[in-house]
Design a protein around this motif. Sequence first.
Motif, mmCIF file in Angstrom:
data_model
loop_
_atom_site.group_PDB
_atom_site.id
_atom_site.type_symbol
_atom_site.label_atom_id
_atom_site.label_comp_id
_atom_site.label_asym_id
_atom_site.label_seq_id
_atom_site.Cartn_x
_atom_site.Cartn_y
_atom_site.Cartn_z
ATOM 1 N N ALA A 12 0.862 -1.188 0.000
ATOM 2 C CA ALA A 12 0.000 0.000 0.000
ATOM 3 C C ALA A 12 0.892 1.229 0.000
ATOM 4 O O ALA A 12 1.740 1.371 0.878
ATOM 5 C CB ALA A 12 -0.901 -0.002 1.224
ATOM 6 N N ARG A 13 0.726 2.053 -1.027
ATOM 7 C CA ARG A 13 1.554 3.261 -1.140
ATOM 8 C C ARG A 13 0.655 4.467 -0.929
ATOM 9 O O ARG A 13 -0.422 4.557 -1.509
ATOM 10 C CB ARG A 13 2.183 3.314 -2.532
ATOM 11 C CG ARG A 13 3.175 4.429 -2.683
ATOM 12 C CD ARG A 13 3.861 4.397 -4.034
ATOM 13 N NE ARG A 13 4.922 3.418 -4.066
ATOM 14 C CZ ARG A 13 5.017 2.444 -4.969
ATOM 15 N NH1 ARG A 13 4.106 2.294 -5.880
ATOM 16 N NH2 ARG A 13 6.032 1.607 -4.939
ATOM 17 N N GLU A 17 -3.125 12.781 1.125
ATOM 18 C CA GLU A 17 -3.047 12.810 2.590
ATOM 19 C C GLU A 17 -3.639 11.586 3.258
ATOM 20 O O GLU A 17 -3.122 11.086 4.244
ATOM 21 C CB GLU A 17 -3.777 14.044 3.105
ATOM 22 C CG GLU A 17 -2.888 15.263 3.071
ATOM 23 C CD GLU A 17 -3.641 16.469 3.502
ATOM 24 O OE1 GLU A 17 -4.360 16.376 4.500
ATOM 25 O OE2 GLU A 17 -3.538 17.493 2.823
ATOM 26 N N GLN A 49 -2.489 -4.027 5.562
ATOM 27 C CA GLN A 49 -1.123 -4.487 5.826
ATOM 28 C C GLN A 49 -0.785 -5.657 4.897
ATOM 29 O O GLN A 49 -1.645 -6.516 4.637
ATOM 30 C CB GLN A 49 -1.007 -4.956 7.282
ATOM 31 C CG GLN A 49 -1.069 -3.837 8.292
ATOM 32 C CD GLN A 49 0.078 -2.854 8.126
ATOM 33 O OE1 GLN A 49 1.236 -3.234 8.143
ATOM 34 N NE2 GLN A 49 -0.259 -1.587 7.923
ATOM 35 N N ALA A 78 -0.725 -10.644 8.984
ATOM 36 C CA ALA A 78 0.379 -9.793 9.439
ATOM 37 C C ALA A 78 0.418 -9.714 10.959
ATOM 38 O O ALA A 78 1.485 -9.809 11.564
ATOM 39 C CB ALA A 78 0.229 -8.399 8.830
ATOM 40 N N LEU A 82 3.924 -10.324 13.732
ATOM 41 C CA LEU A 82 4.680 -9.105 14.044
ATOM 42 C C LEU A 82 5.845 -9.360 14.992
ATOM 43 O O LEU A 82 6.859 -8.669 14.936
ATOM 44 C CB LEU A 82 3.753 -8.031 14.632
ATOM 45 C CG LEU A 82 2.742 -7.420 13.671
ATOM 46 C CD1 LEU A 82 1.938 -6.331 14.358
ATOM 47 C CD2 LEU A 82 3.414 -6.846 12.432
ATOM 48 N N GLU A 99 4.566 -8.833 -6.097
ATOM 49 C CA GLU A 99 4.348 -7.483 -6.622
ATOM 50 C C GLU A 99 5.325 -7.181 -7.766
ATOM 51 O O GLU A 99 4.965 -6.562 -8.760
ATOM 52 C CB GLU A 99 4.524 -6.463 -5.486
ATOM 53 C CG GLU A 99 4.566 -5.027 -5.970
ATOM 54 C CD GLU A 99 3.537 -4.153 -5.325
ATOM 55 O OE1 GLU A 99 3.333 -4.323 -4.118
ATOM 56 O OE2 GLU A 99 2.928 -3.323 -6.022
ATOM 57 N N LEU B 16 0.045 22.588 2.396
ATOM 58 C CA LEU B 16 0.065 22.108 3.783
ATOM 59 C C LEU B 16 -0.877 20.929 3.955
ATOM 60 O O LEU B 16 -1.908 20.844 3.287
ATOM 61 C CB LEU B 16 -0.356 23.241 4.739
ATOM 62 C CG LEU B 16 0.581 24.442 4.789
ATOM 63 C CD1 LEU B 16 -0.025 25.539 5.657
ATOM 64 C CD2 LEU B 16 1.933 24.040 5.326
ATOM 65 N N PRO B 17 -0.535 20.008 4.882
ATOM 66 C CA PRO B 17 -1.438 18.871 5.108
ATOM 67 C C PRO B 17 -2.799 19.341 5.604
ATOM 68 O O PRO B 17 -2.877 20.252 6.410
ATOM 69 C CB PRO B 17 -0.721 18.041 6.181
ATOM 70 C CG PRO B 17 0.481 18.785 6.593
ATOM 71 C CD PRO B 17 0.667 19.963 5.707
ATOM 72 N N GLY B 18 -3.833 18.745 5.078
ATOM 73 C CA GLY B 18 -5.192 19.088 5.505
ATOM 74 C C GLY B 18 -5.801 20.231 4.731
ATOM 75 O O GLY B 18 -6.978 20.543 4.907
ATOM 76 N N LEU B 19 -5.024 20.902 3.880
ATOM 77 C CA LEU B 19 -5.555 22.040 3.126
ATOM 78 C C LEU B 19 -5.533 21.738 1.632
ATOM 79 O O LEU B 19 -4.528 21.264 1.108
ATOM 80 C CB LEU B 19 -4.726 23.305 3.377
ATOM 81 C CG LEU B 19 -4.723 23.894 4.784
ATOM 82 C CD1 LEU B 19 -3.956 25.200 4.795
ATOM 83 C CD2 LEU B 19 -6.138 24.136 5.282
ATOM 84 N N LEU B 113 8.548 -0.782 -0.845
ATOM 85 C CA LEU B 113 7.792 -0.041 -1.854
ATOM 86 C C LEU B 113 8.404 1.331 -2.121
ATOM 87 O O LEU B 113 8.462 1.784 -3.254
ATOM 88 C CB LEU B 113 6.345 0.138 -1.380
ATOM 89 C CG LEU B 113 5.398 -1.015 -1.656
ATOM 90 C CD1 LEU B 113 4.024 -0.679 -1.125
ATOM 91 C CD2 LEU B 113 5.322 -1.320 -3.129
ATOM 92 N N ASP B 114 8.824 1.991 -1.047
ATOM 93 C CA ASP B 114 9.375 3.333 -1.213
ATOM 94 C C ASP B 114 10.882 3.313 -1.429
ATOM 95 O O ASP B 114 11.507 4.375 -1.511
ATOM 96 C CB ASP B 114 9.047 4.191 0.022
ATOM 97 C CG ASP B 114 7.545 4.335 0.200
ATOM 98 O OD1 ASP B 114 6.835 4.252 -0.824
ATOM 99 O OD2 ASP B 114 7.074 4.510 1.330
ATOM 100 N N THR B 145 2.957 -2.182 12.502
ATOM 101 C CA THR B 145 2.678 -2.507 11.100
ATOM 102 C C THR B 145 3.805 -3.417 10.622
ATOM 103 O O THR B 145 4.824 -3.550 11.305
ATOM 104 C CB THR B 145 2.672 -1.233 10.231
ATOM 105 O OG1 THR B 145 3.966 -0.616 10.343
ATOM 106 C CG2 THR B 145 1.614 -0.243 10.678
#
Lengths: 242, 197
Positions: A12-13, A17, A49, A78, A82, A99, B16-19, B113-114, B145
């Motif tokens: 999940a990317r 926001e 997750q 998941a 952990l 993936e 900005l976050p939220g705007l 992923l990142d 997580t």
Amino acid sequence: MEWIDDGFVLGARKHGESAVIVTLLTREHGRHAGLVRGGAGARARGVWQPGNLLRVTWRARLAEHLGNFTAELLRSHAAGLLDERLPLLALSSATALVEAALPEREPHPALFEGLAGLLAALPHPGWAAAYVRWELALLTELGFGLDLGSCAATGAAEGLTYVSPRSGRAVSAAAGEAWRDRLLPLPGFLTQGPSQETTANTIADGLRLTGYFLARHALGPDARALPPARARLADALAEVAG
Amino acid sequence: MPGTEIERLIQLLARLPGLGPRSARRAALHLIKRRESLLQPLAEALSAAAEAIRVCPVCGNLDVTAPCAICTDERRDPGLICVVEEVADLWALERTAAFAGRYHVLGGTLSALDGRGPEDLNIDTLAGRAADPAVTEIILATSATVEGQTTGHYVAERLAACGVTVTRLAHGVPVGGELDYLDDGTISAALKARRSI
């Protein structure tokens, strides 16, 4: 367009926001991405997750659109892992490999069932051998299956101890002795059934074998390196093997 | 059409976050209407913050001094280090006033992923701090997580050679949580971490 299917979260990317773009391995629709509004929120984050099994609904105006997912959590794989360092690494590695290696929107029901079996096995002893077998099955599903049934040189079905890195075929100890430095070791548990005992060394050999062919074939010419999660798993298990 | 300066203000506020663009326009109008009481003090505060705020070279916290006020506070236990992902997590722990040790901010989690690996995180400096004989316990407060716990396991493995006790935050039923409304993962984590009373 709308369908309902079961799927494992692969990743999940974050998108904007509060939304995430999620990739799933679904039973009937293969690897499929979709937008989840609010998926980055505190309540929803646990659902998306990697490794979690969901019943998802995908909706889009046209089939080629990204579309939106809504989901119900069926099984939280998941959460149960952990605390377990190595099985958690295996979960991350398996989802990252699917993936990276699987084409989008191409059904692979056998791979879906295989991943279900692997995730169910991860909390139990013997998970590492199950993981190596799952990578072999992934290679087979992608069309790069190894032929481990008989020796490529002599045809013998006994004493198979190497794999040719060129052909992906097993080689017996006698036939491969002269080229042992160029061949990949074939751990016995891959040819002698699930009852065969495994050690940290044979698991490391198994990962070296599958890793070689995954990097060479399954990840395509542009992605010769294995995903970082897979590399971390191999490193961690090699460390255990000493 | 708003003038160039107003348009630029709206564009910056919208980041900005939220705007979004609409709320940024409202915020810009609000600021302009309160030029003396809000816009100019805000501009001065932003300028002062940009000038003064530094990343603590010891723990990665944000403060106007380097090392930060937490690292130099002698009332805090130097033997305890709580490892968090981001400064926001440090602030969350500080709000509880339940932890009197020091912190270490990793700057994120390992993420396939990142494309974020161990070299992108503030782990080497943590290993250096953990080697100090005064440090007795490292508390891993990474998120519950897959990425957070994978990072936690990696950090624990890196610190194994230091001989320091490494612990992690408990997982389980939140305060005010009713079992009926909890997901099965949280319930199974809570069951695993049960303790005698």
